[in-house]
Design a protein around this motif. Structure first.
Motif, PDB file in Angstrom:
ATOM      1  N   VAL A 108       0.829  -1.201   0.000  1.00 19.09           N
ATOM      2  CA  VAL A 108       0.000   0.000   0.000  1.00 19.09           C
ATOM      3  C   VAL A 108       0.871   1.261   0.000  1.00 19.09           C
ATOM      4  O   VAL A 108       1.796   1.403   0.807  1.00 19.09           O
ATOM      5  N   GLY A 151      -3.527   3.513  -2.083  1.00 18.31           N
ATOM      6  CA  GLY A 151      -3.716   4.124  -0.781  1.00 18.31           C
ATOM      7  C   GLY A 151      -5.139   4.574  -0.516  1.00 18.31           C
ATOM      8  O   GLY A 151      -5.393   5.304   0.448  1.00 18.31           O
ATOM      9  N   GLU A 158      -7.368  -8.052   2.569  1.00 21.76           N
ATOM     10  CA  GLU A 158      -7.699  -6.722   3.071  1.00 21.76           C
ATOM     11  C   GLU A 158      -9.147  -6.315   2.804  1.00 21.76           C
ATOM     12  O   GLU A 158      -9.666  -5.407   3.459  1.00 21.76           O
ATOM     13  N   GLU A 186      -7.501  -4.251  -6.522  1.00 23.02           N
ATOM     14  CA  GLU A 186      -6.114  -4.294  -6.056  1.00 23.02           C
ATOM     15  C   GLU A 186      -5.412  -2.961  -6.301  1.00 23.02           C
ATOM     16  O   GLU A 186      -4.670  -2.465  -5.455  1.00 23.02           O
ATOM     17  N   GLY A 207      -7.799   2.399  -0.077  1.00 20.64           N
ATOM     18  CA  GLY A 207      -8.581   1.269   0.418  1.00 20.64           C
ATOM     19  C   GLY A 207      -9.633   1.650   1.437  1.00 20.64           C
ATOM     20  O   GLY A 207     -10.700   1.025   1.501  1.00 20.64           O
ATOM     21  N   TYR A 228      -6.729  -0.220  -3.891  1.00 23.02           N
ATOM     22  CA  TYR A 228      -6.201  -0.407  -2.540  1.00 23.02           C
ATOM     23  C   TYR A 228      -4.724  -0.027  -2.476  1.00 23.02           C
ATOM     24  O   TYR A 228      -4.281   0.651  -1.539  1.00 23.02           O
ATOM     25  N   THR A 229      -3.958  -0.455  -3.462  1.00 21.75           N
ATOM     26  CA  THR A 229      -2.524  -0.176  -3.451  1.00 21.75           C
ATOM     27  C   THR A 229      -2.240   1.306  -3.617  1.00 21.75           C
ATOM     28  O   THR A 229      -1.240   1.822  -3.105  1.00 21.75           O
TER      29      THR A 229
END
Length: 334
Positions: free
Chosen positions: A50, A93, A109, A87, A95, A90-91
């Motif tokens: 993340v 930042g 997650e 994905e 999420g 979320y990655t």
């Protein structure tokens, strides 16, 4: 989750060829070996890397891959309708802003988020019940009627391009980032992803193993061999292997026959976890016509990866390439 499978799953049944289907004892014995460290690891617990939460620059106007120009003014409640897109969100930042997920978003997650799809079909009612401020899918997301209903309710819907090669991941990441007003973070994620993918396959294998990707849905009578454009071919080649179906000149997903398997002579089989389960595990796989007559069937060299991960082409794809490369290096080692 797949481009050609949407039609294939509706019409294809098992084509058995002429093999006797005799069980391979080495393959059956591999069920025990598959639980050893480094074997049969579906990577469902692979943590996402993340990035620091960026500050979205809004509003933004972007072109959805299905045609409309869309304005996004609020990303406080994001609903991704693709596992790979989830994905990326979320990655990047973001999420904490996700309010739901597609059934193919299998990373830990988001496990507690509500699912708004059923067998890859979006439920407009379920989506709207979560009051999203923006919905992001890809060009496989549907049906169109559901997307129209969501748009008709005033919710911005942005579709990004599909990804079936490693190079496809990068414009996909940028399209998601642009739609969420975090263009700079998207560029950073592209650089990090590219570096990790390139490093994973940096060591050539000698000899290079031939790997057959099998898409199996035993309960539905669907047994397919991956070929050029299946998505798995790109991962296999990046990890240092030779895609068996591509070497035979096959289309992305071709009905599996014993003749094709014997001709391909794969050293290793690549299978998704639900597919293996659908044929009755390793013992059931040994009974699939043609498997026992392949080098992989004789040796028990089978790699199993989680369904929501293998073809996601998202932020965890570098981990897939790293994992496959490690497994294939183990095969090639003396």
């Amino acid at each position: 989750m797949t481009r050609c499978l949407c039609a294939a799953l509706a019409i294809l049944v098992l084509l058995t060829g002429c093999s006797s289907g005799t069980s391979s004892q080495p393959l059956a014995d591999a069920a025990a070996a598959a639980t050893e460290p480094g074997r049969d690891v579906p990577l469902v617990d692979e943590p996402l890397p993340v990035m620091p939460a960026p500050t979205p620059q809004l509003p933004v106007t972007v072109d959805s891959a299905d045609g409309p120009t869309v304005e996004v003014a609020d990303v406080s409640r994001i609903l991704p309708l693709s596992g790979g897109v989830a994905e990326v969100v979320y990655t990047l930042g973001l999420g904490e802003a996700m309010v739901g997920r597609d059934e193919q978003a299998t990373f830990a997650e988001v496990a507690d988020l509500p699912v708004v799809t059923d067998a890859h079909s979006v439920s407009a009612e379920s989506v709207l019940s979560l009051q999203p401020t923006v919905v992001i899918g890809d060009t496989l997301t549907g049906p169109p009627e559901a997307l129209d209903a969501i748009r008709g309710a005033g919710v911005p819907v942005v579709l990004v391009p599909e990804a079936w090669t490693l190079e496809d991941i990068y414009p996909r990441i940028q399209a998601v980032a642009d739609a969420l007003g975090v263009t700079g973070a998207g560029a950073e994620l592209i650089d990090a992803t590219r570096q990790r993918v390139d490093a994973a396959g940096a060591q050539p294998l000698e000899p290079a193993p031939t790997v057959a990707f099998l898409y199996l849905r035993g309960t539905a009578g669907v047994y397919l061999l991956g070929g050029d454009g299946s998505g798995a071919d790109a991962l296999i080649e990046a990890a240092g292997g030779i895609d068996a179906g591509s070497a035979l000149g096959l289309a992305p997903f071709t009905p599996l026959t014993s003749e094709a398997l014997v001709s391909a002579a794969p050293d290793v089989l690549l299978i998704m976890s639900r597919g293996l389960e659908s044929v009755g595990g390793m013992d059931g796989l040994a009974e699939v016509p043609g498997i026992a007559q392949t080098p992989a069937g004789a040796s028990g060299d089978v790699i199993v990866v989680d369904d929501g991960l293998l073809l996601s082409f998202g932020a965890r794809t570098p981990a897939v390439v790293e994992y496959l490369a490690g497994q294939l290096r183990g095969w090639a080692a003396p």
